[in-house]
Design an enzyme around this catalytic site. Sequence first.
Site, PDB file in Angstrom:
ATOM      1  N   ASN A   6       0.864  -1.096   0.016  1.00  0.00           N
ATOM      2  CA  ASN A   6      -0.018  -0.051   0.036  1.00  0.00           C
ATOM      3  C   ASN A   6       0.863   1.158  -0.038  1.00  0.00           C
ATOM      4  O   ASN A   6       1.364   1.483   1.038  1.00  0.00           O
ATOM      5  CB  ASN A   6      -0.874   0.004   1.233  1.00  0.00           C
ATOM      6  CG  ASN A   6      -1.773   1.345   1.524  1.00  0.00           C
ATOM      7  OD1 ASN A   6      -1.832   2.039   0.596  1.00  0.00           O
ATOM      8  ND2 ASN A   6      -2.918   0.914   2.126  1.00  0.00           N
ATOM      9  N   ARG A  89      -2.628  -2.267  -3.507  1.00  0.00           N
ATOM     10  CA  ARG A  89      -3.685  -1.423  -3.523  1.00  0.00           C
ATOM     11  C   ARG A  89      -3.561  -0.251  -4.389  1.00  0.00           C
ATOM     12  O   ARG A  89      -2.593   0.536  -4.565  1.00  0.00           O
ATOM     13  CB  ARG A  89      -3.694  -0.734  -1.820  1.00  0.00           C
ATOM     14  CG  ARG A  89      -4.967   0.245  -1.877  1.00  0.00           C
ATOM     15  CD  ARG A  89      -5.106   0.626  -0.376  1.00  0.00           C
ATOM     16  NE  ARG A  89      -6.149   1.487  -0.279  1.00  0.00           N
ATOM     17  CZ  ARG A  89      -6.362   2.443   0.254  1.00  0.00           C
ATOM     18  NH1 ARG A  89      -5.347   3.219   0.902  1.00  0.00           N
ATOM     19  NH2 ARG A  89      -7.394   3.127   0.338  1.00  0.00           N
ATOM     20  N   ARG A 239     -13.143  16.127   7.342  1.00  0.00           N
ATOM     21  CA  ARG A 239     -13.782  16.596   6.231  1.00  0.00           C
ATOM     22  C   ARG A 239     -15.190  16.729   6.547  1.00  0.00           C
ATOM     23  O   ARG A 239     -16.094  15.940   7.232  1.00  0.00           O
ATOM     24  CB  ARG A 239     -13.902  15.510   4.859  1.00  0.00           C
ATOM     25  CG  ARG A 239     -12.536  15.271   4.502  1.00  0.00           C
ATOM     26  CD  ARG A 239     -12.147  14.327   3.535  1.00  0.00           C
ATOM     27  NE  ARG A 239     -11.360  13.176   4.204  1.00  0.00           N
ATOM     28  CZ  ARG A 239     -11.304  11.673   3.691  1.00  0.00           C
ATOM     29  NH1 ARG A 239     -11.766  11.495   2.686  1.00  0.00           N
ATOM     30  NH2 ARG A 239     -10.573  10.976   4.434  1.00  0.00           N
TER      31      ARG A 239
END
Length: 399
Positions: A6, A89, A239
């Site tokens: 990843n 990934r 967020r």
Amino acid sequence: MILTINCGSSTLKYQLFTSDVAQVVAKGMISRIGEDGSYFEQAAHGRSVKESATIPNHHKAFEICIQSLLHPDYGAIHDMNEIEAVGHRAVHGADLFIASTRIDDEVIAKMEACVPLAPLHNPPNLIGIREAQALLPNVPHVAVFDTAFNQTMPPKAYIYALPYSFYEEHKIRKYGFHGTSVRFVSQRAAEVLQRPLTSLKMVVLHLGNGVTMTAVDGGQAVDTTIGFATFSGVMMGTRSGDIDPGLIFHMHRELGLSPDEIERIVYKESGLLGVSGISNDMRVIAEQAQAGNQRCQLAMDKFAFMAKKYLGAFAAAMGGLDCVVFTAGIGENSPIIRQMICQDLAFLGISLDEAKNKQAVGGKAEVVISEVAAGTAVLVIPTNEEKMIALDTKEIAGL
Ligand code: ADP
């Protein structure tokens, strides 16, 4: 053995699995690549190491990864040939990838074509693939896309009600993320319930630093909360989640904020951090709310309210609900948030067993936390994206 990679802009995470994916042999992370204070850490065979090192680029990071795996004292393998396949990934596969795929030049070219859709994520993924291919040129490399699982969404779910040309000419549509996690936990949930995945209407709540809720009908994603970018849906650590898009024009025209400033605000200064004013971490927020901090309480209330509304919306979208699955940092560890989301949803067949809900913490066990008689099963399933990547790699590499 299968190596999973990843690769982000400043981190490289890897895991080495046995070929049958039954066990993790080694787990490592290289942090702060190209920054001050870079270091690497690895745990293998009960031994661990954490050391600082000069790691100016990804090339060096991959060298350290392989050296660590081969290390005579704290390593996991004796020979590079023990690695039979590599699973990567991959963040954004747009509508070009509907499933994991073996990497060849054509796949790399398609991934490059997706860079404008994920300018922060796809370039380091591609660097990771090239570096790993250079080190392990003779084994299959497989890309597992975060967006692939959501490719089953029907057009009415993924299309935005903008002029259609934006979709046709600029690929502007909903893609969704966290698909690898959602696929893994939805499969596990069906196993735990001993029911075929194809028979289940499921809502998966991946509640981590990033938050995704996905409606999974018969094992296929039919709608999801994250859209084109990564800030729609439920509010997250920093967020905002859904806001009225009109606010962005207002913030620009009336408040004089530039597009870059607004982007920073909605991605980095909003969500739990923005509402609480204290932290993006649900542990801190919950502690402070308990101690009487009203803004932390509001942040939790808003978070649970947004998730609850999507749960209802997705049940309606699927025309029913058999199963609700909580996963990721908050989903696996916060009984209070699970309880707040599930409260007053008896009309959807949801009723938690309070004791089981309280016990389901620590991200280790797969547990059913609903009452036995409840019509809708509620589960906590620890996510494991690396395992999903390794399983796909095993299958595609034919191991
Ligand atoms: P990422 O999306 O970065 O993979 P994780 O899935 O690891 O994130 O989730 C990280 C978040 O999980 C933390 O920011 C924190 O808010 C939350 N979390 C972790 N442990 C707990 C806990 N015991 N109680 C509440 N929230 C927790």
